[in-house]
Design an enzyme around this catalytic site. Structure first.
Site, PDB file in Angstrom:
ATOM      1  CG  ASP A 297       8.952 -34.788 -20.650  1.00 16.30           C
ATOM      2  OD1 ASP A 297       8.242 -35.618 -21.244  1.00 16.30           O
ATOM      3  OD2 ASP A 297       8.489 -33.769 -20.095  1.00 16.30           O
TER       4      ASP A 297
ATOM      5  CD  GLU B 105       3.745 -33.803 -16.748  1.00 18.78           C
ATOM      6  OE1 GLU B 105       4.899 -33.423 -17.010  1.00 18.78           O
ATOM      7  OE2 GLU B 105       2.834 -33.814 -17.582  1.00 18.78           O
TER       8      GLU B 105
ATOM      9  NE  ARG C  71       8.740 -33.315 -16.418  1.00 21.63           N
ATOM     10  CZ  ARG C  71       9.667 -32.436 -16.807  1.00 21.63           C
ATOM     11  NH1 ARG C  71      10.138 -31.524 -15.954  1.00 21.63           N
ATOM     12  NH2 ARG C  71      10.153 -32.462 -18.037  1.00 21.63           N
TER      13      ARG C  71
ATOM     14  CD  GLU D  61       4.846 -36.807 -18.483  1.00 16.93           C
ATOM     15  OE1 GLU D  61       3.841 -36.271 -18.995  1.00 16.93           O
ATOM     16  OE2 GLU D  61       6.018 -36.573 -18.858  1.00 16.93           O
TER      17      GLU D  61
END
Length: 450
Positions: free
Chosen positions: A263, A387, A408, A410
């Protein structure tokens, strides 16, 4: 410290923003907007300076120790800026400063004074206004404003009154910042491109035995090469570290058989990118990893497809929750039926956060999510992240094959007149694309996936 003002071609953009704020506060309101101050890392060593997003939004100036005052209908000029006077000795050590002489022309303001004249000049600038807007989270500035009020009260018998109402500047200013101009959208696109390039470079660098911080370093090199910087501390989380939502240690070794969640985003010209991707360290998803990954991807696609003008901000989240809950029931990780599982929040041990946030100059950008208690409708010019994720704790009461998996996905999405535009679409996210990218069979910029 390098003094940076807006380029001449951009000056009108900042002037338009100031005019819009002046209109929003009304002719009886006056606004004070402070610049950021330098923060010290240790002893005489400062952190790299980063201007307040609010102040930069209205001025384009990247210097500390400055103050902007907006005074509607003032005869001497509506826009006043206080800046540091030029100091040749300081400039020799730290670089050029704007100075009071150049500030009006460079910033497009009406008047400029030295920052050390604030106490002398501010009471007079507040004279005759009914409301004072300033950032309530700047407690020192609020306290100083109350002192200026005392100065004005001393002239009450002569008809000189201070503003009678204090208002939080965040209300009108942050609503303006929420809807991006064409100028801002161009910069967000640039930040998205640089962020995407960094993620692609990082994916190509993933292998057994590399450390999380080395992946972060690959990305930061791409950011720096574009004259950018991280928009927040990068998260590189291998294996079960991905189940820690804000994992920032970046100190573990990546291992074949695990996933790595990354991320990270670039900030370029004061606008942020924010992308998350999850990759298999050895380049191939296992069956349980594939099942959960596809579930998150399906949820993200459904959430993105829900984005359009006049749709509730909460609609994408509701779509993601529905898809993830249905998938968790089908995989046997939670009990159904699906609608009951949604109502009771049975998905929350695995998906415990919202599906997105505003994006702009700040990675978690400003602007209200609700109006009068209701989720606000989306409007063209808003930019948000999408996300969804699934996080299965290592000790979760589920089949062992799923434990310790964190995923995840996003992207950054612009609300358009017609619907939406995915600004970060360059970064591969389907299972086939990811496995082809990591094996060297796919160049997302120049080659289609066969």
């Amino acid at each position: 410290m390098q003094a940076i003002g807006p380029a001449p071609a951009e000056r009108r953009e900042y002037q338009r923003r100031r005019k819009r704020l002046i209109k929003a506060i009304g002719k009886r309101g006056v606004a004070i907007i402070p610049a950021a101050t330098e923060q010290w890392r240790n002893h005489d060593n400062p952190w790299p300076f980063r201007q307040s997003s609010d102040f930069h939004y209205l001025t384009g100036l990247a210097e500390p120790d400055a103050l902007l005052v907006l005074c509607p209908k003032r005869a001497e000029g509506e826009v006043v800026c206080f800046v540091s006077p030029r100091d040749p000795e300081r400039e020799r050590w730290e670089g050029p400063q704007l100075g009071t002489e150049r500030a009006p022309a460079v910033l497009g303001v009406d008047q400029a004074f030295a920052i050390d004249e604030i106490e002398e000049r501010l009471p007079d600038l507040l004279r005759g206004y009914n409301k004072l807007y300033l950032p309530f989270d700047d407690h020192e500035l609020v306290a100083r404003a109350l002192g200026w009020f005392d100065d004005l009260r001393r002239g009450a018998r002569a008809g000189i009154l201070p503003p009678q109402t204090l208002k939080d500047l965040a209300g009108p200013l942050h609503e303006l910042r929420l809807i991006k101009s064409a100028h801002e959208i161009d910069r967000l696109r640039r930040a998205a491109v640089v962020s995407a390039e960094a993620h692609i470079a990082a994916a190509r660098g993933v292998h057994d035995g590399i450390w999380e911080y080395e992946i972060a370093a690959i990305m930061q090199k791409v950011f720096a090469s574009a004259h950018g910087e991280p928009s927040f501390a990068p998260i590189v989380a291998g294996g079960s570290n991905a189940c820690v939502l804000h994992y920032r240690a970046n100190a573990a070794e990546l291992k074949d058989g695990d996933l790595v969640l990354v991320d990270a985003g670039a900030e370029v010209d004061y606008y942020a990118g924010d992308i998350t991707r999850t990759w298999p360290v050895d380049g191939r998803f296992s069956v349980p990893q594939r099942e959960l990954y596809q579930l998150v991807l399906d949820a993200q696609i459904a959430a993105i497809e829900a984005i359009a003008p006049d749709v509730s901000f909460n609609a994408p989240h509701e779509e993601a929750v529905a898809v993830i809950t249905r998938g968790l029931v089908e995989l046997g990780l939670i009990e159904g039926p699906v609608e009951e599982a949604i109502d009771e929040g049975r998905y929350r041990p695995f998906f415990m956060h919202r599906t997105g946030h505003w994006l702009g100059s700040d990675v978690h950008d400003v602007g209200r999510y609700r109006i009068d208690g209701d989720w606000r409708p989306l409007e063209p010019g808003m930019v948000m992240t999408v996300e969804p994720g699934i996080y299965v704790d290592p000790d979760a009461d589920v089949p062992e094959a799923y434990r310790g998996i964190g995923i995840r996905i996003e992207d950054d999405v612009l609300v358009t007149e017609e619907g939406h535009e995915v600004l970060t679409r360059q970064v591969p996210k389907t299972i086939d694309e990811i496995e082809a990218l990591m094996s060297g069979r796919f160049d997302p910029v120049n080659e289609p996936l066969e």
